[in-house]
Design a protein around this motif. Structure first.
Motif, PDB file in Angstrom:
ATOM      1  N   GLU A 222      50.503  44.985  27.442  1.00  0.00           N
ATOM      2  CA  GLU A 222      49.533  44.299  28.306  1.00  0.00           C
ATOM      3  C   GLU A 222      50.280  43.382  29.277  1.00  0.00           C
ATOM      4  OE1 GLU A 222      45.872  44.254  29.571  1.00  0.00           O
ATOM      5  OE2 GLU A 222      46.364  45.357  27.758  1.00  0.00           O
ATOM      6  N   VAL A 223      50.052  43.589  30.577  1.00  0.00           N
ATOM      7  CA  VAL A 223      50.692  42.764  31.605  1.00  0.00           C
ATOM      8  C   VAL A 223      49.625  42.304  32.594  1.00  0.00           C
ATOM      9  CG1 VAL A 223      52.370  42.750  33.506  1.00  0.00           C
ATOM     10  CG2 VAL A 223      52.898  44.012  31.418  1.00  0.00           C
ATOM     11  N   ASP A 224      49.648  41.023  32.912  1.00  0.00           N
ATOM     12  CA  ASP A 224      48.720  40.483  33.904  1.00  0.00           C
ATOM     13  C   ASP A 224      49.301  40.795  35.290  1.00  0.00           C
ATOM     14  OD1 ASP A 224      46.506  39.224  34.851  1.00  0.00           O
ATOM     15  OD2 ASP A 224      47.212  37.182  34.440  1.00  0.00           O
ATOM     16  N   GLU A 225      48.719  41.774  35.969  1.00  0.00           N
ATOM     17  CA  GLU A 225      49.287  42.262  37.227  1.00  0.00           C
ATOM     18  C   GLU A 225      48.926  41.360  38.404  1.00  0.00           C
ATOM     19  OE1 GLU A 225      48.782  46.489  37.877  1.00  0.00           O
ATOM     20  OE2 GLU A 225      48.733  46.836  35.712  1.00  0.00           O
ATOM     21  N   VAL A 226      49.564  40.199  38.434  1.00  0.00           N
ATOM     22  CA  VAL A 226      49.335  39.230  39.503  1.00  0.00           C
ATOM     23  C   VAL A 226      50.650  39.047  40.252  1.00  0.00           C
ATOM     24  CG1 VAL A 226      48.681  36.835  40.021  1.00  0.00           C
ATOM     25  CG2 VAL A 226      47.565  38.057  38.152  1.00  0.00           C
ATOM     26  N   TYR A 227      50.566  39.033  41.580  1.00  0.00           N
ATOM     27  CA  TYR A 227      51.772  38.871  42.388  1.00  0.00           C
ATOM     28  C   TYR A 227      51.571  37.726  43.399  1.00  0.00           C
ATOM     29  CZ  TYR A 227      48.977  41.710  45.609  1.00  0.00           C
ATOM     30  OH  TYR A 227      47.961  42.187  46.403  1.00  0.00           O
ATOM     31  N   PRO A 228      52.677  37.120  43.856  1.00  0.00           N
ATOM     32  CA  PRO A 228      52.572  36.032  44.839  1.00  0.00           C
ATOM     33  C   PRO A 228      51.901  36.500  46.139  1.00  0.00           C
ATOM     34  CG  PRO A 228      54.786  36.149  43.917  1.00  0.00           C
ATOM     35  CD  PRO A 228      54.063  37.361  43.444  1.00  0.00           C
ATOM     36  N   ASN A 229      51.074  35.651  46.725  1.00  0.00           N
ATOM     37  CA  ASN A 229      50.316  35.984  47.935  1.00  0.00           C
ATOM     38  C   ASN A 229      51.169  36.326  49.145  1.00  0.00           C
ATOM     39  OD1 ASN A 229      47.899  35.620  46.663  1.00  0.00           O
ATOM     40  ND2 ASN A 229      47.695  33.474  47.259  1.00  0.00           N
ATOM     41  N   ASN A 230      52.402  35.810  49.173  1.00  0.00           N
ATOM     42  CA  ASN A 230      53.236  36.030  50.358  1.00  0.00           C
ATOM     43  C   ASN A 230      53.885  37.417  50.393  1.00  0.00           C
ATOM     44  OD1 ASN A 230      54.831  35.194  48.103  1.00  0.00           O
ATOM     45  ND2 ASN A 230      56.539  34.776  49.471  1.00  0.00           N
ATOM     46  N   LEU A 231      53.781  38.180  49.298  1.00  0.00           N
ATOM     47  CA  LEU A 231      54.396  39.512  49.264  1.00  0.00           C
ATOM     48  C   LEU A 231      53.584  40.505  50.095  1.00  0.00           C
ATOM     49  CD1 LEU A 231      55.489  39.912  45.530  1.00  0.00           C
ATOM     50  CD2 LEU A 231      56.774  38.952  47.434  1.00  0.00           C
ATOM     51  N   LYS A 232      54.301  41.440  50.716  1.00  0.00           N
ATOM     52  CA  LYS A 232      53.648  42.451  51.546  1.00  0.00           C
ATOM     53  C   LYS A 232      54.194  43.830  51.207  1.00  0.00           C
ATOM     54  CE  LYS A 232      52.692  39.470  55.503  1.00  0.00           C
ATOM     55  NZ  LYS A 232      51.735  38.786  54.690  1.00  0.00           N
ATOM     56  N   SER A 233      53.346  44.838  51.388  1.00  0.00           N
ATOM     57  CA  SER A 233      53.766  46.235  51.318  1.00  0.00           C
ATOM     58  C   SER A 233      54.559  46.528  50.031  1.00  0.00           C
ATOM     59  CB  SER A 233      54.572  46.518  52.602  1.00  0.00           C
ATOM     60  OG  SER A 233      55.149  47.759  52.622  1.00  0.00           O
ATOM     61  N   TYR A 234      55.755  47.145  50.179  1.00  0.00           N
ATOM     62  CA  TYR A 234      56.551  47.552  49.011  1.00  0.00           C
ATOM     63  C   TYR A 234      57.026  46.369  48.172  1.00  0.00           C
ATOM     64  CZ  TYR A 234      60.664  46.149  51.631  1.00  0.00           C
ATOM     65  OH  TYR A 234      61.573  45.413  52.318  1.00  0.00           O
ATOM     66  N   GLU A 235      57.034  45.148  48.738  1.00  0.00           N
ATOM     67  CA  GLU A 235      57.420  43.973  47.942  1.00  0.00           C
ATOM     68  C   GLU A 235      56.447  43.793  46.771  1.00  0.00           C
ATOM     69  OE1 GLU A 235      59.116  41.261  51.683  1.00  0.00           O
ATOM     70  OE2 GLU A 235      57.099  40.939  50.915  1.00  0.00           O
ATOM     71  N   ILE A 236      55.187  44.135  47.007  1.00  0.00           N
ATOM     72  CA  ILE A 236      54.155  44.009  45.961  1.00  0.00           C
ATOM     73  C   ILE A 236      54.423  44.998  44.829  1.00  0.00           C
ATOM     74  CG2 ILE A 236      51.685  44.279  45.430  1.00  0.00           C
ATOM     75  CD1 ILE A 236      51.146  43.416  48.395  1.00  0.00           C
ATOM     76  N   THR A 237      54.611  46.276  45.180  1.00  0.00           N
ATOM     77  CA  THR A 237      54.815  47.292  44.138  1.00  0.00           C
ATOM     78  C   THR A 237      56.160  47.103  43.431  1.00  0.00           C
ATOM     79  OG1 THR A 237      55.535  48.829  45.877  1.00  0.00           O
ATOM     80  CG2 THR A 237      53.264  49.054  45.075  1.00  0.00           C
ATOM     81  N   ASP A 238      57.197  46.689  44.181  1.00  0.00           N
ATOM     82  CA  ASP A 238      58.498  46.397  43.546  1.00  0.00           C
ATOM     83  C   ASP A 238      58.321  45.280  42.523  1.00  0.00           C
ATOM     84  OD1 ASP A 238      59.736  48.272  45.174  1.00  0.00           O
ATOM     85  OD2 ASP A 238      61.049  46.842  46.190  1.00  0.00           O
ATOM     86  N   PHE A 239      57.636  44.216  42.921  1.00  0.00           N
ATOM     87  CA  PHE A 239      57.408  43.067  42.051  1.00  0.00           C
ATOM     88  C   PHE A 239      56.645  43.478  40.795  1.00  0.00           C
ATOM     89  CE2 PHE A 239      54.871  39.529  40.487  1.00  0.00           C
ATOM     90  CZ  PHE A 239      55.775  38.469  40.457  1.00  0.00           C
ATOM     91  N   LEU A 240      55.553  44.257  40.973  1.00  0.00           N
ATOM     92  CA  LEU A 240      54.712  44.636  39.829  1.00  0.00           C
ATOM     93  C   LEU A 240      55.404  45.637  38.902  1.00  0.00           C
ATOM     94  CD1 LEU A 240      51.204  44.796  41.548  1.00  0.00           C
ATOM     95  CD2 LEU A 240      52.036  43.054  39.956  1.00  0.00           C
TER      96      LEU A 240
END
Length: 193
Positions: free
Chosen positions: A37-55
């Motif tokens: 179980e992972v809470d899939e929350v990412y920082p608001n400043n991320l865009k595009s592939y930065e979001i999927t890389d982070f998650l």
């Protein structure tokens, strides 16, 4: 070929997606499925592939403390990126309807990232595909959501389903990345091990 390359690893796919299971199996990889179980929350400043890389990396972190030497953990994340907005999985019918209405008669990007984790290394790769949708009618959107219930899919659609067959006019990039796994890039990385 790849199964021979990975014979010293115990491959674990940390995904509940039937599409990812099927695509990894098609690469002739022996693997087990383990979900955390992972809470899939990412920082608001991320865009595009930065979001999927982070998650994708965030999902792998759930395994970092307990990973064994021979284990190879594969995590992944997919978003639909349109007009500077990330569309994840829809929460309900209305959300899915809004997403598909936004994609209708428009071009969007599907971005998938994969994180490969071992005791000794971590590698994140990503791929992006442009997808073109025809103008969808309200009836088509309603039929698709009601019949296929795409609540487990980023952007509220599966390219391999009815909506993809009748609605997508063109894609620029890998079909499998849109399905949720850039298998060509994953294969290349795993062959380096």
């Amino acid at each position: 070929m790849l199964s021979n390359k990975l014979k010293n690893y115990k491959v674990i796919l940390a995904s509940g997606s039937p599409r990812r299971h099927e695509l990894l199996k098609d690469l002739d990889v022996d693997f087990t499925i383990k979900l955390k179980e992972v809470d899939e929350v990412y920082p608001n400043n991320l865009k595009s592939y930065e979001i999927t890389d982070f998650l994708a990396e965030l999902k792998s972190k759930a395994f970092e403390k307990s990973i064994e030497k021979e284990e190879l953990i594969i995590t992944s994340d997919t978003i639909v990126w349109i007009d500077g907005i990330a569309l994840g999985k829809p929460k309900n019918y209305e959300d899915a309807f809004d997403m598909l209405s936004r994609l209708s008669n428009n071009v969007h990007e599907v971005i998938t990232s994969v994180c490969i984790l071992n005791k000794n290394f971590k590698k994140v790769i990503n791929d992006s595909v442009k997808v073109y949708f025809k103008k969808l009618t309200k009836e088509e959107i309603d039929y698709y959501i009601t019949t296929y219930k795409p609540y487990d899919k980023a952007g509220a659609y599966g390219i391999q389903e009815w909506i993809g067959k009748i609605g997508i006019t063109k894609i620029e990039g890998s079909y499998f990345t849109v399905m949720g796994f850039p298998v060509h890039k994953l294969y290349k990385e795993l062959m380096k091990l």
